[in-house]
Scaffold this motif. Structure first.
Motif, short mmCIF file in Angstrom:
data_model
loop_
_atom_site.label_atom_id
_atom_site.label_comp_id
_atom_site.label_asym_id
_atom_site.label_seq_id
_atom_site.Cartn_x
_atom_site.Cartn_y
_atom_site.Cartn_z
N GLY A 205 7.76 1.65 6.57
CA GLY A 205 6.91 2.77 6.74
C GLY A 205 5.42 2.27 6.95
O GLY A 205 4.47 3.05 6.95
N ASP A 207 2.20 1.57 9.65
CA ASP A 207 1.56 2.11 10.79
C ASP A 207 1.31 0.66 11.47
O ASP A 207 0.38 0.19 11.59
N ASN A 224 7.01 -0.90 1.17
CA ASN A 224 5.81 -0.81 1.43
C ASN A 224 4.46 -0.77 0.30
O ASN A 224 4.79 0.23 -0.57
N SER A 227 2.88 2.68 -0.62
CA SER A 227 3.67 4.00 -0.61
C SER A 227 3.71 4.55 -1.95
O SER A 227 3.95 5.80 -2.13
#
Ligand SMILES: C[S@@+](CC[C@H](N)C(=O)[O-])C[C@H]1O[C@@H](n2cnc3c(N)ncnc32)[C@H](O)[C@@H]1O
Length: 408
Positions: A205, A207, A224, A227
């Motif tokens: 997840g 970028d 992540n 997250s």
């Protein structure tokens, strides 16, 4: 002196120095520091000795070793067991130990190889002290230690032999993560291919368009870190087991110029790569510390400075888990948050032992209940298992996310 306690007679003569050395090795594996080894802790010792015990093996050792039948192996009982396992008077065992330290395989131990090893074993010596250590054993005075000199060496060398014999998993970890830092295209994983790099980061997840490809190529997160908890402008973040620094760069982008990010890792090549990656992304507020995160209170790791401590995929690698949790707690300011993502174990030790290795994030993984227990034991409050990222290594090894707080 003949070591005798609680009516147990040792079959071997041990000096006080040898006893002290064995005690240090025992403490290394007594992950919760309660003075005795549970079956899980014993299994960890055996894995790092390269053994794959079944449940029956562990039962059998307990039946033979746990002479006071309290379901735990105390130091006296450990001594009886371990002296039969690592025999540093055996030339065969010594050859294996020598080869583990001789990482370039050129048949002699150099200053650099000793420095790397001592760091991994948490034996804190200055360069001068390492030079002295070499001089003690260097019979022909050529500045390096060959196998015969190694066999004859004594004093701190004895402790090194014992500890390497029992804990060679550290060496495997250093080797594995050095390779991942220096040569990511060569793949990652010893007993099985492990997820890593940009593809894995994207799956977790992140970028990945945020930073250049080099930032992601040696990453090996198992979830992540951002997250399930927020990180705000101006905050200080410490990443324990930061690897090549992908999470450091994400954290730096979130805390901004008024915030600070500190990465801790014991693998030199990872620390160097994280420094390069921070510079590549133009972050001047990322600091790297090369140190083990599991000595509880490492002199180089700052105390009570972090608003957030993250650890992504690193705690499972430590046999001193309780010390790692104490270190996370110590780093945090009162009111600070701990975001932990790690591989956890769902199945039995027996199944795991067959499926992975310590440095592949499998053997050192513990169940969710153990992580929550350790968090509470070191003083964290509001300890929660949050969920499962989409990361599975085997039928029994899967990543999980945890959140805990230090009371304000
Ligand atoms: C699975 S990698 C994860 C790296 C990073 N968190 C990431 O997401 O890419 C684990 C890292 O922890 C480091 N490590 C393992 N045991 C350690 C210890 N006891 N002290 C410090 N670093 C350790 C390794 O060198 C490696 O870089």
């Amino acid at each position: 002196m003949l070591f005798e306690r609680k009516g147990i007679k040792m079959s071997k003569q041990l000096t006080q120095t040898q006893l002290d050395e064995f005690k240090e090795v025992f403490d290394l594996f007594d992950a919760d520091g309660n003075g005795s080894l549970s079956k899980d802790e014993l299994a960890n010792v055996m894995h790092s000795l390269g053994m794959n015990p079944t449940n029956e093996d562990l039962e059998a050792i307990f039946i033979k070793t746990d002479t006071d039948l309290n379901n735990a192996i105390d130091f006296t009982e450990f001594l009886q067991w371990i002296t039969n396992k690592v025999d540093i008077t055996s030339k065969e065992d010594l050859r294996d130990i020598f080869q583990l330290i001789d990482s370039d395989g050129n048949g002699v131990l150099s200053h650099d190889e000793l420095r790397e090893l001592l760091n991994a074993l948490r034996i804190d010596l200055s360069d001068d002290e390492i030079t002295q250590l070499i001089q003690q054993a260097d019979l022909d005075g050529n500045g390096v230690i060959d196998y015969n000199e190694f066999v004859q060496s004594e004093g701190l060398w004895t402790k090194i032999k014992l500890t390497v014999g029992v804990t060679h998993s550290f060496k495997e970890i250093l080797k594995q993560y050095t390779q991942l830092a220096e040569n990511p295209s060569a793949g990652f994983g010893t007993t099985m291919p492990l997820p890593y790099g940009k593809v894995n980061a994207k799956k977790m997840g992140y970028d990945v368009s945020q930073f250049p490809a080099q930032v992601w190529e040696s990453s090996c997160m198992c979830g992540n870190s951002f997250s399930f908890g927020s990180v705000s402008k101006g905050e200080t973040v410490i990443d324990l087991g930061c690897g090549a620094g992908a999470d450091l760069c994400v954290a730096a982008s979130l805390v901004g110029e008024t915030g600070k990010v500190i990465g801790v890792d014991m693998t030199t090549a990872m620390v160097k790569k994280a420094e390069k990656n921070a510079a590549l992304c133009g972050f001047s507020n990322i600091e790297l510390i090369k140190a083990p995160f599991d000595t509880a209170k490492h002199k180089d790791i700052p105390i009570e400075v972090a608003d957030v401590v993250i650890a992504n995929g690193s705690f499972n690698l430590s046999p001193r888990k309780k010390c790692a949790f104490v270190q996370a707690f110590n780093c945090l300011k009162p009111g600070g948050r701990f975001y932990l993502i790690d591989v956890i174990r769902e199945g039995s030790i027996e199944s795991e032992a067959k499926k992975g290795s310590w440095c592949d994030c499998v053997t050192g993984a513990v169940p969710i209940s153990k992580i929550l227990e350790l968090m509470k034991a070191v003083g964290f409050v509001e300890c929660k298992h949050i969920g499962f990222p989409n990361y599975r290594l085997s039928d029994y090894a899967i990543a999980a996310t945890f959140l805990a707080k230090k009371s304000g």
